[in-house]
Design a protein around this motif. Structure first.
Motif, PDB file in Angstrom:
ATOM      1  N   SER A 188       0.979  10.962  -2.986  1.00  0.00           N
ATOM      2  CA  SER A 188      -0.169  11.289  -2.173  1.00  0.00           C
ATOM      3  C   SER A 188      -1.578  10.719  -2.644  1.00  0.00           C
ATOM      4  CB  SER A 188      -0.289  12.819  -2.092  1.00  0.00           C
ATOM      5  OG  SER A 188      -1.512  13.017  -1.265  1.00  0.00           O
ATOM      6  N   GLN A 189      -1.539  10.807  -3.862  1.00  0.00           N
ATOM      7  CA  GLN A 189      -3.052  10.197  -4.512  1.00  0.00           C
ATOM      8  C   GLN A 189      -2.728   8.689  -4.425  1.00  0.00           C
ATOM      9  OE1 GLN A 189      -5.717  11.571  -5.808  1.00  0.00           O
ATOM     10  NE2 GLN A 189      -4.780  13.532  -5.128  1.00  0.00           N
ATOM     11  N   TRP A 190      -1.562   7.806  -4.565  1.00  0.00           N
ATOM     12  CA  TRP A 190      -1.745   6.552  -4.445  1.00  0.00           C
ATOM     13  C   TRP A 190      -1.877   6.241  -3.090  1.00  0.00           C
ATOM     14  CZ3 TRP A 190      -3.278   2.424  -6.643  1.00  0.00           C
ATOM     15  CH2 TRP A 190      -2.521   1.151  -6.466  1.00  0.00           C
ATOM     16  N   GLU A 191      -1.217   6.662  -2.113  1.00  0.00           N
ATOM     17  CA  GLU A 191      -1.664   6.547  -0.737  1.00  0.00           C
ATOM     18  C   GLU A 191      -2.947   6.619  -0.442  1.00  0.00           C
ATOM     19  OE1 GLU A 191       1.038   9.105   1.255  1.00  0.00           O
ATOM     20  OE2 GLU A 191       2.713   7.757   0.804  1.00  0.00           O
ATOM     21  N   VAL A 192      -3.664   7.673  -1.070  1.00  0.00           N
ATOM     22  CA  VAL A 192      -5.144   7.909  -0.704  1.00  0.00           C
ATOM     23  C   VAL A 192      -6.036   6.907  -1.359  1.00  0.00           C
ATOM     24  CG1 VAL A 192      -7.170   9.266  -1.227  1.00  0.00           C
ATOM     25  CG2 VAL A 192      -4.948  10.215  -0.199  1.00  0.00           C
ATOM     26  N   HIS A 193      -5.706   6.215  -2.676  1.00  0.00           N
ATOM     27  CA  HIS A 193      -6.680   5.281  -3.112  1.00  0.00           C
ATOM     28  C   HIS A 193      -6.592   3.915  -2.724  1.00  0.00           C
ATOM     29  CE1 HIS A 193      -8.220   8.681  -5.515  1.00  0.00           C
ATOM     30  NE2 HIS A 193      -7.285   8.955  -6.161  1.00  0.00           N
ATOM     31  N   ILE A 194      -5.221   3.641  -2.516  1.00  0.00           N
ATOM     32  CA  ILE A 194      -4.947   2.255  -2.167  1.00  0.00           C
ATOM     33  C   ILE A 194      -5.833   1.858  -1.116  1.00  0.00           C
ATOM     34  CG2 ILE A 194      -3.293   2.735  -0.165  1.00  0.00           C
ATOM     35  CD1 ILE A 194      -3.226   0.052  -2.979  1.00  0.00           C
ATOM     36  N   ASP A 195      -6.385   2.582  -0.234  1.00  0.00           N
ATOM     37  CA  ASP A 195      -7.278   2.165   0.699  1.00  0.00           C
ATOM     38  C   ASP A 195      -8.600   1.937   0.288  1.00  0.00           C
ATOM     39  OD1 ASP A 195      -5.378   1.606   2.784  1.00  0.00           O
ATOM     40  OD2 ASP A 195      -5.415   3.796   3.590  1.00  0.00           O
ATOM     41  N   GLY A 196      -9.051   2.587  -0.644  1.00  0.00           N
ATOM     42  CA  GLY A 196     -10.401   2.814  -1.019  1.00  0.00           C
ATOM     43  C   GLY A 196     -10.877   1.482  -1.905  1.00  0.00           C
ATOM     44  N   GLN A 214       0.738  -1.206  -0.204  1.00  0.00           N
ATOM     45  CA  GLN A 214      -0.159  -0.139   0.023  1.00  0.00           C
ATOM     46  C   GLN A 214       0.810   1.062  -0.048  1.00  0.00           C
ATOM     47  OE1 GLN A 214      -3.006  -0.241   3.247  1.00  0.00           O
ATOM     48  NE2 GLN A 214      -3.848  -1.763   2.366  1.00  0.00           N
ATOM     49  N   GLY A 215       0.537   2.211  -0.870  1.00  0.00           N
ATOM     50  CA  GLY A 215       1.259   3.503  -0.920  1.00  0.00           C
ATOM     51  C   GLY A 215       2.615   3.648  -1.490  1.00  0.00           C
ATOM     52  N   ASP A 216       3.086   2.632  -2.012  1.00  0.00           N
ATOM     53  CA  ASP A 216       4.577   2.567  -2.499  1.00  0.00           C
ATOM     54  C   ASP A 216       4.362   2.910  -4.227  1.00  0.00           C
ATOM     55  OD1 ASP A 216       7.096   2.020  -3.376  1.00  0.00           O
ATOM     56  OD2 ASP A 216       7.504   0.368  -2.021  1.00  0.00           O
ATOM     57  N   LEU A 217       4.465   3.990  -4.547  1.00  0.00           N
ATOM     58  CA  LEU A 217       4.245   4.476  -5.852  1.00  0.00           C
ATOM     59  C   LEU A 217       5.256   3.909  -6.788  1.00  0.00           C
ATOM     60  CD1 LEU A 217       2.853   6.252  -7.955  1.00  0.00           C
ATOM     61  CD2 LEU A 217       4.359   8.152  -7.325  1.00  0.00           C
ATOM     62  N   LEU A 218       6.650   4.015  -6.470  1.00  0.00           N
ATOM     63  CA  LEU A 218       7.552   3.532  -7.172  1.00  0.00           C
ATOM     64  C   LEU A 218       7.542   2.043  -7.626  1.00  0.00           C
ATOM     65  CD1 LEU A 218      10.163   3.717  -8.865  1.00  0.00           C
ATOM     66  CD2 LEU A 218      11.452   3.555  -6.746  1.00  0.00           C
ATOM     67  N   GLN A 219       6.959   1.219  -6.585  1.00  0.00           N
ATOM     68  CA  GLN A 219       6.678  -0.196  -6.736  1.00  0.00           C
ATOM     69  C   GLN A 219       5.660  -0.408  -7.979  1.00  0.00           C
ATOM     70  OE1 GLN A 219       4.357  -2.448  -3.866  1.00  0.00           O
ATOM     71  NE2 GLN A 219       5.794  -3.789  -3.766  1.00  0.00           N
ATOM     72  N   LEU A 220       4.416   0.236  -7.616  1.00  0.00           N
ATOM     73  CA  LEU A 220       3.548   0.294  -8.631  1.00  0.00           C
ATOM     74  C   LEU A 220       4.047   0.501 -10.071  1.00  0.00           C
ATOM     75  CD1 LEU A 220       0.367  -0.170  -9.305  1.00  0.00           C
ATOM     76  CD2 LEU A 220       0.313   2.459  -8.926  1.00  0.00           C
ATOM     77  N   LEU A 221       4.789   1.610 -10.211  1.00  0.00           N
ATOM     78  CA  LEU A 221       5.096   1.991 -11.936  1.00  0.00           C
ATOM     79  C   LEU A 221       6.303   1.107 -12.123  1.00  0.00           C
ATOM     80  CD1 LEU A 221       5.540   5.887 -11.114  1.00  0.00           C
ATOM     81  CD2 LEU A 221       3.729   4.670 -12.086  1.00  0.00           C
ATOM     82  N   VAL A 222       6.970   0.694 -11.385  1.00  0.00           N
ATOM     83  CA  VAL A 222       7.951  -0.593 -11.781  1.00  0.00           C
ATOM     84  C   VAL A 222       7.256  -1.668 -12.475  1.00  0.00           C
ATOM     85  CG1 VAL A 222       9.941  -2.150 -11.042  1.00  0.00           C
ATOM     86  CG2 VAL A 222       9.907   0.200 -10.396  1.00  0.00           C
ATOM     87  N   TRP A 223       6.143  -2.411 -11.677  1.00  0.00           N
ATOM     88  CA  TRP A 223       5.377  -3.259 -12.015  1.00  0.00           C
ATOM     89  C   TRP A 223       4.632  -2.963 -13.580  1.00  0.00           C
ATOM     90  CZ3 TRP A 223       4.315  -8.134 -11.933  1.00  0.00           C
ATOM     91  CH2 TRP A 223       2.932  -8.716 -12.332  1.00  0.00           C
TER      92      TRP A 223
END
Length: 431
Positions: A408-416, A215-224
Motif C-alpha cells: 500500500s505504501q509503495w502504491e502511494v509513494h510511486i506517484d509522488g 508502478q506499485g509492484d512491491l515484489l519487483q522493487l524488492l527483487v531489484w
C-alpha cells in the motif's frame, strides 16, 4: 417288507438329499455382506442399485480468465472420473482482495474446502490453525519429484501444509549490448558495480533508461534491490527488514529518476520489447512468464545472472486444505489430480508459469507434445539449492499484514515526486 430291508433304503435317501444340498430347514440360504446384524446391503428394496453418497467441494482460486478456464477443464475431467465428487470453483478476480477475504473466512470458519494461496501465505495460515497437513500426498515418486526450493517454505512444525502448484519468479534481465557499451562483459554483481555501469552508460547513451520499475509492484522493487546483495548474505531473511544499504539504493534511485522507466503490466510487454530492441533499456525486472512472451530476437539480447536470483518461490502458488473441511480425503484427491505432471505441463504450455515438478524440466519428459514449451533444466539446479529458501524463516503470522502495508505504501509513494525518498523513510521507520 421287513424293517431290515427298509433301513438301507432310508439311509441311502438321506445321503442323497445331503449330497444334493437340499436345505432341511428354512432360512439357511440368506447371506450377509454388509451389516453385522445379518441384514443385506447388497439388495436394496424394489431392485434399486446402491449409489455412493455425493460429496461437494468448494475451491477458491484467484486466477486470470485464461488460467481459470484451464482449471475448469481439468475440474470437469475430474468430476467425470469421480462422479460422486462435485467440485465448485470460485474465482476471485483481484488477488489482494481475494486473499484478505479468504483470511477472514478462515477466521470465521466459513472457508472453502480448498484454497489456492500464495506460497508465502501457507505458513501464516497453518500457524493460525486454518489448514490441514497434506503430507499424505508427498510419498514415493510424488515426493522425489518435488524441489526443495518450493516445498521447504511450506513446512512448519514438522508437517507440509501446502502442495506446490507453480511459481513465476521475478528475474532481472540485462541488455547485453548496452552492457557492452558500458564496458561490461557480464551483469553487475553488486551495487557499486551497477552504479559505475550506469554512470558510464549515461555518459555514452544519455537517452537510455537504466531499469524499468512498474508502478506499485512491491515484489519487483524488492527483487531489484536484493539482486545486489553480496553472495551468501541472508537477503530473504531481511526481505521486509531492510538495512542501510537498501535505503541508500532507494535514495540513489530517487536522484536517477529521469533515467528510470515505469512501464506497467498493461501492454508493458510490447513497450519493453521495443525499448530493448532499440537499445534504450539496460535492465528489466519481470516474471518468467512475461519473459517467454518476448520475441526471440529480444530474448537473445538478454542475460540473467543466475547467481543473483532472489527468493524465486515467493511468487509461487500452492493448494491448501482448509481446517474446517469435512471432506479431507476428497480434497486431497482433487489436489493430487490438479497437480499431476500432465496437468502441470499443459498449464505451462498455456501460461508460461513454471511447474513445480522437477521431472518436467529439460527435454524428453513423457508429457511433452510437439507444441510443448520445455522449461530449462537449470531451474532444477536453482530450486534444489537450499540457500534459496532461507527467506522462509522470516515468514510468520504477521507476514501477510506487513506485506500489504508495504504494498500500500509503495502504491502511494510511486506517484509522488519524492516516491523513493518517501518509501525509504517509511521502511526505515518500520524496522
Amino acid at each position: 417288507m421287513s424293517l431290515r430291508r427298509w433301513m438301507p433304503l432310508a439311509i441311502g435317501g438321506i445321503l442323497i438329499i445331503a449330497l444334493l444340498g437340499i436345505p432341511l430347514s428354512p432360512g439357511t440360504g440368506q447371506t450377509s455382506t454388509g451389516k453385522p446384524d445379518g441384514d443385506s446391503v447388497d439388495q436394496p428394496p424394489d431392485g434399486e442399485q446402491s449409489v455412493a453418497p455425493s460429496i461437494e467441494l468448494i475451491v477458491n482460486v484467484s486466477l486470470t480468465a485464461e488460467q481459470f478456464t484451464r482449471l475448469g477443464q481439468l475440474n470437469r475431467a475430474f468430476m467425470m472420473k469421480y462422479p460422486h465428487i462435485q467440485v465448485k470453483l470460485m474465482n476471485q478476480a483481484y488477488g489482494n482482495e481475494a486473499y484478505s477475504l479468504w483470511l477472514e473466512q478462515s477466521r470465521q470458519g466459513t472457508a472453502a474446502d480448498i484454497m489456492l494461496l500464495p506460497s508465502a501465505w501457507i505458513r501464516p495460515f497453518a500457524m493460525q490453525g486454518y489448514l490441514k497437513p497434506v503430507d499424505s500426498l508427498l510419498t514415493g515418486d510424488a515426493l522425489s519429484d518435488q524441489m526443495p526450493g518450493l516445498i521447504e517454505p511450506l513446512k512448519w512444525n514438522g508437517y507440509v501444509w501446502g502442495m506446490p502448484k507453480d511459481y513465476n519468479p521475478y528475474l532481472v534481465f540485462w541488455n547485453s549490448q548496452l552492457l557492452a557499451e558500458a564496458g561490461m562483459s557480464a551483469p553487475p554483481d553488486n551495487w557499486r558495480s551497477f552504479e559505475e555501469t550506469a554512470l558510464k552508460l549515461m555518459e555514452r547513451k544519455p537517452e537510455a533508461k537504466l531499469v524499468n520499475l512498474a508502478q506499485g509492484d512491491l515484489l519487483q522493487l524488492l527483487v531489484w534491490l536484493r539482486t545486489f546483495d553480496p553472495p551468501g548474505s541472508p537477503n530473504g531473511d531481511s526481505l521486509l527488514k531492510p538495512g542501510a544499504a537498501v535505503i541508500e539504493q532507494l535514495n540513489w534511485l530517487q536522484l536517477a529518476q529521469p533515467q528510470l522507466s515505469k512501464v506497467g503490466a498493461q501492454g508493458g510487454g510490447y513497450l519493453l520489447s521495443d525499448a530493448i530492441s532499440r537499445n534504450e533499456l539496460l535492465a528489466a525486472v519481470m516474471p518468467w512468464s512475461e519473459y517467454l512472451e518476448l520475441t526471440e530476437s529480444v530474448k537473445n539480447r538478454l542475460e540473467i545472472n543466475r547467481e543473483a536470483i532472489v527468493s524465486p518461490w515467493l511468487n509461487g502458488r500452492s493448494f491448501a486444505v482448509s481446517a474446517r473441511s469435512e471432506a479431507e480425503d476428497e480434497a486431497l484427491l482433487w489436489i493430487q489430480e490438479m497437480t499431476d505432471s500432465l496437468a502441470q505441463q499443459q498449464f505451462y504450455d498455456e501460461s508460461g508459469v513454471l511447474p513445480s515438478r522437477a521431472s518436467l524440466y529439460g527435454l524428453g519428459n513423457a508429457y511433452q507434445s510437439d507444441q510443448s514449451i520445455v522449461p530449462p533444466s537449470w531451474w532444477v539446479t536453482i530450486m534444489n539449492d537450499m540457500t534459496y529458501v532461507e527467506s522462509a524463516a522470516s515468514i510468520d503470522t504477521n507476514w501477510p499484514i506487513r506485506w500489504r502495508e508495504w504494498q500500500s505504501q509503495w502504491e502511494v509513494h510511486i506517484d509522488g515526486a519524492p516516491q523513493f525518498f518517501a518509501f525509504g523513510d517509511y521502511i526505515a521507520k518500520s524496522k
